[in-house]
Design a protein around this motif. Structure first.
Motif, short mmCIF file in Angstrom:
data_model
loop_
_atom_site.label_atom_id
_atom_site.label_comp_id
_atom_site.label_asym_id
_atom_site.label_seq_id
_atom_site.Cartn_x
_atom_site.Cartn_y
_atom_site.Cartn_z
N ASP A 143 -98.33 63.27 -40.48
CA ASP A 143 -98.72 63.75 -41.81
C ASP A 143 -100.28 63.64 -42.05
O ASP A 143 -100.66 64.30 -42.50
CB ASP A 143 -98.04 62.62 -42.70
CG ASP A 143 -96.25 63.12 -42.94
OD1 ASP A 143 -95.86 64.16 -42.52
OD2 ASP A 143 -95.88 62.11 -43.45
N GLU A 147 -86.26 62.14 -37.76
CA GLU A 147 -86.44 62.25 -39.03
C GLU A 147 -85.68 63.33 -39.82
O GLU A 147 -85.14 64.29 -39.11
CB GLU A 147 -87.74 62.37 -39.28
CG GLU A 147 -88.45 63.59 -38.84
CD GLU A 147 -89.97 63.70 -39.28
OE1 GLU A 147 -90.28 63.70 -40.47
OE2 GLU A 147 -90.64 63.83 -38.35
N GLN A 172 -89.73 68.02 -32.15
CA GLN A 172 -89.63 66.43 -32.21
C GLN A 172 -88.77 65.52 -31.06
O GLN A 172 -89.69 64.54 -30.58
CB GLN A 172 -89.19 66.39 -33.51
CG GLN A 172 -89.41 64.77 -33.94
CD GLN A 172 -88.55 64.10 -34.99
OE1 GLN A 172 -88.36 62.99 -35.46
NE2 GLN A 172 -88.30 65.46 -36.08
N ASP A 190 -87.87 68.70 -40.20
CA ASP A 190 -89.16 68.99 -40.65
C ASP A 190 -89.80 70.32 -40.03
O ASP A 190 -89.79 70.36 -38.40
CB ASP A 190 -90.38 68.02 -40.03
CG ASP A 190 -91.61 68.26 -40.47
OD1 ASP A 190 -92.01 69.41 -40.92
OD2 ASP A 190 -92.61 67.26 -40.60
N ILE A 239 -94.16 59.53 -37.60
CA ILE A 239 -94.20 60.45 -38.85
C ILE A 239 -95.73 60.09 -39.43
O ILE A 239 -96.46 61.16 -39.97
CB ILE A 239 -93.30 60.07 -39.67
CG1 ILE A 239 -91.84 60.37 -39.26
CG2 ILE A 239 -93.35 60.83 -41.22
CD1 ILE A 239 -90.65 60.08 -39.82
N ARG A 296 -92.24 71.94 -39.56
CA ARG A 296 -93.41 71.85 -39.01
C ARG A 296 -93.10 71.50 -37.33
O ARG A 296 -94.01 71.56 -36.38
CB ARG A 296 -94.53 71.14 -39.43
CG ARG A 296 -94.72 71.42 -41.04
CD ARG A 296 -95.54 70.19 -41.71
NE ARG A 296 -95.02 69.23 -41.65
CZ ARG A 296 -95.59 68.18 -42.15
NH1 ARG A 296 -96.56 68.19 -42.63
NH2 ARG A 296 -95.07 66.95 -41.89
N ASP A 297 -92.20 70.67 -37.41
CA ASP A 297 -92.13 69.77 -35.91
C ASP A 297 -90.61 70.32 -35.37
O ASP A 297 -89.83 69.46 -34.94
CB ASP A 297 -92.04 68.35 -36.35
CG ASP A 297 -92.19 67.55 -35.06
OD1 ASP A 297 -92.42 68.15 -34.05
OD2 ASP A 297 -92.19 66.11 -35.24
#
Length: 243
Positions: free
Chosen positions: A211, A23, A32, A26, A207, A28-29
């Motif tokens: 989220d 994706e 991934q 991000d 995702i 936060r990730d």
């Protein structure tokens, strides 16, 4: 016993990394590329072949009153942990309520099988060490997808170790701690059956899970009153706890 699962997990990681749909960045990730194949392993192997079938069988053979009693019992066992975390977070009301709940349900409630305290207006306050660290100002850290356990963060993984290993060991043996963890995983999975459609219909389940996890953590950190309320529509806040 565990070799087939380790082999399957290794195959998912090795074969999946070259074709992982990434994706947009991000922050936060950052992990991934590793988290996605672990998520696939959790869902396609552990959940599909172990957790879900076991849960379906458990629901089929266990009467609801028995399930409720077991939930009450395990919740009561971990209530002292909630009380300790409430104290560490500077929440005297939660500390008092959880302490009173434990005393009432352990005696009048027959070792916690009956939730007498709730009928007296003493509702359970769920406080964990991950929340405690958040209250102390510790950031989430990197998002993690843990094999067999599901979504977490560096902060909450540390909190889980304290809540599920360090504090319970004060009163419970290791087999008892494992049994409580296994039962909670099965019961939570049973409660999530109705939410499966939302996950399967999402454009990117990975995702979607991430989220919702962060929204739920924010909700819990602020005791249901986050500064920015972002809750998914028609979605149970307890979803994904043990996927």
């Amino acid at each position: 016993m565990f070799k087939p699962f380790l082999a399957a997990f290794a195959a998912v990681v090795i074969c999946g990394c070259s074709s992982i749909p990434i994706e947009k960045q991000d922050d936060r990730d950052p992990l991934q590329t590793l988290n996605r194949p672990i998520y696939d392993f959790n869902m396609d192997v552990i959940d599909s072949y172990i957790l879900r079938p076991v849960t379906v069988g458990y629901v089929a053979i266990t009467p609801q009153p028995v399930r409720t009693g077991l939930v009450n019992f395990t919740t009561n066992l971990t209530t002292p942990t909630d009380a300790i975390n409430a104290a560490l977070q500077g929440k005297p009301e939660s500390l008092g309520i959880n302490t009173a709940r434990f005393l009432i349900n352990s005696t009048v409630g027959v070792l916690g099988l009956f939730d007498v305290a709730s009928s007296l207006g003493l509702k359970h306050h769920d406080e964990d060490f991950g929340q405690t660290l958040g209250v102390w100002g510790v950031g989430d850290g990197a998002y993690l997808m843990l094999p067999g356990m599901g979504p977490s963060t560096l902060r909450n993984l540390t909190g889980d170790v304290v809540d599920n290993v360090v504090l319970p060991e004060i009163a419970l043996t290791t087999p008892q701690t494992i049994a409580v963890f296994a039962f909670k995983a099965i019961e939570t999975r049973a409660q999530l059956m109705a939410q499966e459609k939302l996950l399967h219909e999402s454009l990117d389940p990975y995702i979607f899970v991430k989220d919702v996890y962060f929204q739920r953590q924010l909700y819990e950190l602020y005791d249901g009153n986050p500064p920015i309320k972002e809750e998914p529509e028609d979605f149970d806040e307890d979803f994904l706890e043990n996927l």
